[in-house]
Design a protein around this motif. Structure first.
Motif, PDB file in Angstrom:
ATOM      1  N   THR A  88       0.826  -1.208   0.000  1.00 19.61           N
ATOM      2  CA  THR A  88       0.000   0.000   0.000  1.00 19.61           C
ATOM      3  C   THR A  88       0.858   1.255   0.000  1.00 19.61           C
ATOM      4  O   THR A  88       0.600   2.195  -0.765  1.00 19.61           O
ATOM      5  N   PHE A  89       1.869   1.282   0.860  1.00 16.05           N
ATOM      6  CA  PHE A  89       2.768   2.441   0.909  1.00 16.05           C
ATOM      7  C   PHE A  89       3.466   2.648  -0.436  1.00 16.05           C
ATOM      8  O   PHE A  89       3.542   3.776  -0.950  1.00 16.05           O
ATOM      9  N   ALA A  90       3.965   1.556  -1.025  1.00 19.27           N
ATOM     10  CA  ALA A  90       4.662   1.657  -2.309  1.00 19.27           C
ATOM     11  C   ALA A  90       3.718   2.133  -3.406  1.00 19.27           C
ATOM     12  O   ALA A  90       4.104   2.945  -4.262  1.00 19.27           O
ATOM     13  N   THR A  91       2.488   1.660  -3.391  1.00 16.44           N
ATOM     14  CA  THR A  91       1.518   2.060  -4.408  1.00 16.44           C
ATOM     15  C   THR A  91       1.203   3.545  -4.321  1.00 16.44           C
ATOM     16  O   THR A  91       1.151   4.248  -5.337  1.00 16.44           O
ATOM     17  N   VAL A  92       0.990   4.036  -3.107  1.00 16.82           N
ATOM     18  CA  VAL A  92       0.644   5.447  -2.920  1.00 16.82           C
ATOM     19  C   VAL A  92       1.785   6.351  -3.394  1.00 16.82           C
ATOM     20  O   VAL A  92       1.563   7.304  -4.163  1.00 16.82           O
ATOM     21  N   VAL A  93       2.992   6.068  -2.960  1.00 19.27           N
ATOM     22  CA  VAL A  93       4.128   6.927  -3.296  1.00 19.27           C
ATOM     23  C   VAL A  93       4.438   6.876  -4.795  1.00 19.27           C
ATOM     24  O   VAL A  93       4.559   7.921  -5.457  1.00 19.27           O
ATOM     25  N   SER A  94       4.562   5.682  -5.336  1.00 20.13           N
ATOM     26  CA  SER A  94       4.950   5.554  -6.745  1.00 20.13           C
ATOM     27  C   SER A  94       3.851   6.061  -7.681  1.00 20.13           C
ATOM     28  O   SER A  94       4.142   6.736  -8.677  1.00 20.13           O
ATOM     29  N   SER A  95       2.608   5.764  -7.374  1.00 19.28           N
ATOM     30  CA  SER A  95       1.508   6.212  -8.238  1.00 19.28           C
ATOM     31  C   SER A  95       1.384   7.726  -8.236  1.00 19.28           C
ATOM     32  O   SER A  95       1.097   8.341  -9.269  1.00 19.28           O
ATOM     33  N   ALA A  96       1.597   8.361  -7.080  1.00 21.38           N
ATOM     34  CA  ALA A  96       1.540   9.822  -7.002  1.00 21.38           C
ATOM     35  C   ALA A  96       2.645  10.455  -7.848  1.00 21.38           C
ATOM     36  O   ALA A  96       2.415  11.452  -8.551  1.00 21.38           O
ATOM     37  N   CYS A  97       3.844   9.888  -7.776  1.00 21.50           N
ATOM     38  CA  CYS A  97       4.965  10.425  -8.561  1.00 21.50           C
ATOM     39  C   CYS A  97       4.714  10.296 -10.061  1.00 21.50           C
ATOM     40  O   CYS A  97       4.918  11.245 -10.831  1.00 21.50           O
ATOM     41  N   VAL A  98       4.259   9.133 -10.484  1.00 21.99           N
ATOM     42  CA  VAL A  98       4.003   8.910 -11.909  1.00 21.99           C
ATOM     43  C   VAL A  98       2.855   9.784 -12.389  1.00 21.99           C
ATOM     44  O   VAL A  98       2.907  10.366 -13.484  1.00 21.99           O
ATOM     45  N   ALA A  99       1.801   9.901 -11.586  1.00 18.72           N
ATOM     46  CA  ALA A  99       0.656  10.735 -11.959  1.00 18.72           C
ATOM     47  C   ALA A  99       1.086  12.199 -12.113  1.00 18.72           C
ATOM     48  O   ALA A  99       0.624  12.896 -13.030  1.00 18.72           O
ATOM     49  N   TYR A 100       1.963  12.667 -11.239  1.00 20.55           N
ATOM     50  CA  TYR A 100       2.441  14.049 -11.340  1.00 20.55           C
ATOM     51  C   TYR A 100       3.228  14.266 -12.626  1.00 20.55           C
ATOM     52  O   TYR A 100       3.081  15.306 -13.296  1.00 20.55           O
ATOM     53  N   ILE A 160      -2.866   5.653 -10.736  1.00 19.98           N
ATOM     54  CA  ILE A 160      -2.211   6.738 -11.470  1.00 19.98           C
ATOM     55  C   ILE A 160      -3.248   7.560 -12.226  1.00 19.98           C
ATOM     56  O   ILE A 160      -3.256   8.795 -12.170  1.00 19.98           O
ATOM     57  N   TYR A 161      -4.126   6.867 -12.908  1.00 19.82           N
ATOM     58  CA  TYR A 161      -5.170   7.564 -13.672  1.00 19.82           C
ATOM     59  C   TYR A 161      -6.108   8.327 -12.741  1.00 19.82           C
ATOM     60  O   TYR A 161      -6.515   9.458 -13.028  1.00 19.82           O
ATOM     61  N   GLN A 162      -6.448   7.745 -11.609  1.00 18.44           N
ATOM     62  CA  GLN A 162      -7.322   8.407 -10.637  1.00 18.44           C
ATOM     63  C   GLN A 162      -6.686   9.695 -10.121  1.00 18.44           C
ATOM     64  O   GLN A 162      -7.345  10.748 -10.039  1.00 18.44           O
ATOM     65  N   MET A 163      -5.396   9.637  -9.771  1.00 15.28           N
ATOM     66  CA  MET A 163      -4.717  10.832  -9.264  1.00 15.28           C
ATOM     67  C   MET A 163      -4.547  11.882 -10.348  1.00 15.28           C
ATOM     68  O   MET A 163      -4.608  13.091 -10.065  1.00 15.28           O
ATOM     69  N   MET A 164      -4.351  11.457 -11.588  1.00 13.91           N
ATOM     70  CA  MET A 164      -4.247  12.420 -12.683  1.00 13.91           C
ATOM     71  C   MET A 164      -5.547  13.198 -12.840  1.00 13.91           C
ATOM     72  O   MET A 164      -5.530  14.418 -13.065  1.00 13.91           O
TER      73      MET A 164
END
Length: 283
Positions: A88-100, A160-164
């Protein structure tokens, strides 16, 4: 006039009665499992739909916690927490970075990478199951939790798509103002975008925690030592085709396995609703 008000009141009563009945039908299997944790095998298998146990058998929880093979359920819960928290931690951090990077930074090949990411969302998980296993086996990772957590350090397409979509509602003027103040893209992300992304981040935590905690196929394929099993695998091992299955203990441990996801939803429900229903800043 009174007739119209009366019909509206009757309509509301019927509507709420229907919703209550429908809701009860939806949660009935869960309620039956919870009360089944206080029954013995005969009471469970006799086909009774009653939610009230004839005798409250609390010893089912003690029997369930004893586990099997000298391994208690404390070990299985600990394994599930380790895998779920890391993933969960890895998903949140990595997905936020990629989405940005997709939403705010322009660079060569961005559209191609974004299209490739969307294509991964359209692939059923069963298609990549065998290739992934072969790769992890050649890397010597089978038998450990690495195959269960490593992919999450590289982002998950859905989140990633959700955060975008959430970032699309954040005014770009904030980025421009931060740039004028001398902030780099990394500083803008950490000090401007990330705090505003809180509802989407919490939504990701909740959903990913649910998915990873309930994951059965991954641990079944990659874990081969009983002391490394997660809760989902351990509960399945209560069902033994060669001997008598202790359904009471199985239901007891299944009931306890619901507590983490229930507590996560209970404490973060407001953020989940906000992350799904809002897009951007509130004026």
């Amino acid at each position: 006039m009174m007739g119209i008000k009366f019909r509206k009141q009757i309509g509301k009563v019927l509507y709420h009665a229907f919703v209550l009945c429908f809701g009860f039908v939806m949660v009935y299997p869960v309620l039956w499992m919870i009360t089944g944790s206080l029954k013995n095998n005969v009471e469970i298998l006799n086909g009774s739909l009653s939610l009230i146990p004839p005798n409250w058998r609390w010893e089912n929880f003690a029997n369930g916690f004893r586990g099997f093979g000298g391994i208690t359920f404390v070990t299985f819960f600990k394994n599930s927490f380790i895998v779920t928290v890391i993933a969960t931690f890895a998903t949140v951090v990595s997905s936020a970075c990629v989405a940005y990077s997709f939403a705010r930074i322009k660079y060569r090949g961005r559209k191609v990478l974004f299209t490739a990411m969307l294509c991964t969302m359209m692939l059923p998980g069963q298609i990549i199951l065998i290739p992934q296993y072969i790769i992890y086996n050649k890397l010597g990772m089978v038998g450990s939790i690495l195959p269960l957590v490593l992919p999450h350090f590289f982002g998950q397409a859905f989140f990633i798509y959700q955060m975008m979509q959430f970032m699309a509602g954040i005014p770009r003027e904030l980025d421009e103002a931060a740039t004028i103040d001398g902030c780099s893209k990394y500083t803008i992300f950490s000090r401007v975008i990330l705090p505003l992304l809180k509802p989407a981040l919490v939504t990701t935590v909740i959903i990913q925690f649910y998915w990873k905690w309930d994951d059965f196929m991954g641990p079944l394929i990659y874990l081969n030592k009983p002391q490394d099993y997660t809760v989902s695998i351990a509960i399945k091992l209560f069902a033994d085709a060669s001997s008598t299955t202790d359904y009471g203990a199985m239901f007891a441990m299944s009931t306890l396995s619901l507590l983490p996801v229930f507590l996560i939803f209970l404490f973060f429900n407001k953020y989940l609703v906000e992350g799904i229903s809002t897009s951007g800043l509130k004026g």
